[in-house]
Design a protein around this motif. Sequence first.
Motif, short mmCIF file in Angstrom:
data_model
loop_
_atom_site.label_atom_id
_atom_site.label_comp_id
_atom_site.label_asym_id
_atom_site.label_seq_id
_atom_site.Cartn_x
_atom_site.Cartn_y
_atom_site.Cartn_z
N ILE A 53 8.14 3.58 6.64
CA ILE A 53 8.35 3.40 5.20
C ILE A 53 7.03 3.32 4.45
O ILE A 53 6.82 4.01 3.46
CB ILE A 53 9.21 2.14 4.92
CG1 ILE A 53 10.64 2.38 5.44
CG2 ILE A 53 9.23 1.83 3.42
CD1 ILE A 53 11.55 1.18 5.38
N MET A 54 6.12 2.50 4.95
CA MET A 54 4.85 2.29 4.26
C MET A 54 3.81 3.31 4.73
O MET A 54 3.16 3.11 5.75
CB MET A 54 4.36 0.86 4.49
CG MET A 54 5.30 -0.18 3.92
SD MET A 54 4.77 -1.88 4.18
CE MET A 54 4.94 -2.07 5.95
N MET A 55 3.71 4.41 3.98
CA MET A 55 2.75 5.47 4.27
C MET A 55 2.05 5.87 2.98
O MET A 55 2.61 5.70 1.90
CB MET A 55 3.46 6.70 4.86
CG MET A 55 4.16 6.48 6.17
SD MET A 55 4.89 7.99 6.82
CE MET A 55 6.22 8.29 5.66
N PRO A 56 0.85 6.44 3.09
CA PRO A 56 0.15 6.91 1.88
C PRO A 56 0.83 8.14 1.28
O PRO A 56 1.64 8.80 1.94
CB PRO A 56 -1.25 7.24 2.39
CG PRO A 56 -1.07 7.53 3.85
CD PRO A 56 0.08 6.67 4.30
N ASN A 57 0.48 8.43 0.05
CA ASN A 57 0.94 9.62 -0.68
C ASN A 57 2.42 9.62 -1.01
O ASN A 57 2.80 9.54 -2.16
CB ASN A 57 0.55 10.92 0.03
CG ASN A 57 -0.94 11.04 0.23
OD1 ASN A 57 -1.72 10.68 -0.65
ND2 ASN A 57 -1.36 11.50 1.38
N LEU A 58 3.28 9.71 -0.01
CA LEU A 58 4.73 9.71 -0.23
C LEU A 58 5.35 8.79 0.81
O LEU A 58 5.27 9.06 2.01
CB LEU A 58 5.28 11.14 -0.10
CG LEU A 58 6.73 11.36 -0.49
CD1 LEU A 58 6.96 11.09 -1.97
CD2 LEU A 58 7.15 12.79 -0.15
N ASP A 59 5.95 7.68 0.36
CA ASP A 59 6.49 6.71 1.31
C ASP A 59 7.80 7.18 1.94
O ASP A 59 8.35 8.23 1.58
CB ASP A 59 6.64 5.34 0.65
CG ASP A 59 7.76 5.27 -0.38
OD1 ASP A 59 8.55 6.22 -0.52
OD2 ASP A 59 7.86 4.23 -1.06
N GLY A 60 8.28 6.40 2.90
CA GLY A 60 9.49 6.78 3.62
C GLY A 60 10.73 6.84 2.77
O GLY A 60 11.58 7.71 2.95
N TYR A 61 10.87 5.90 1.82
CA TYR A 61 12.04 5.92 0.95
C TYR A 61 12.10 7.21 0.14
O TYR A 61 13.15 7.86 0.06
CB TYR A 61 12.03 4.72 -0.01
CG TYR A 61 12.22 3.36 0.62
CD1 TYR A 61 13.23 3.12 1.56
CD2 TYR A 61 11.40 2.30 0.26
CE1 TYR A 61 13.41 1.86 2.11
CE2 TYR A 61 11.58 1.03 0.81
CZ TYR A 61 12.59 0.82 1.74
OH TYR A 61 12.78 -0.42 2.28
N SER A 62 10.98 7.58 -0.47
CA SER A 62 10.95 8.81 -1.28
C SER A 62 11.17 10.04 -0.42
O SER A 62 11.86 10.98 -0.83
CB SER A 62 9.60 8.92 -2.00
OG SER A 62 9.40 7.81 -2.85
N THR A 63 10.60 10.02 0.78
CA THR A 63 10.79 11.15 1.70
C THR A 63 12.26 11.30 2.05
O THR A 63 12.80 12.42 2.06
CB THR A 63 9.95 10.95 2.98
OG1 THR A 63 8.58 10.75 2.61
CG2 THR A 63 10.05 12.15 3.90
#
Length: 119
Positions: A53-63
């Motif tokens: 979930i917590m990733m740079p640029n585009l998080d897991g929820y948005s993905t």
Amino acid sequence: MKKIIIADDEHKILMSLEYSFRKNGYDVFIARDGTEVLEFMKTMTPDIILLDIMMPNLDGYSTLEFIKQDEKLKNTKVIFLSAKNNPKDIEKGLSMGADAYVTKPYSIKKLMQQIEDMF
């Protein structure tokens, strides 16, 4: 051979999961954030996506929102693999359409079994 995308920004997690899934016969693709996941999906349809979930640029929820909008990915299983272990976070992930939510730390053996049980 099942295709899996592993999306996480932690190098050690990527390496251990990549090794384990390759050893178990998966075709493994590595993404360090959600934008890399979306790039892969332009040219392939994975069977499974392990998504932090917590990733740079585009998080897991948005993905996950992008994945759920893509008709060709309707049979792709998405599993959140996250350090966010609050019940509200888990509920949010599942209500958004994730097939499972696994909290860190996790057992690779149990994770592998959970994925096998999905098919």
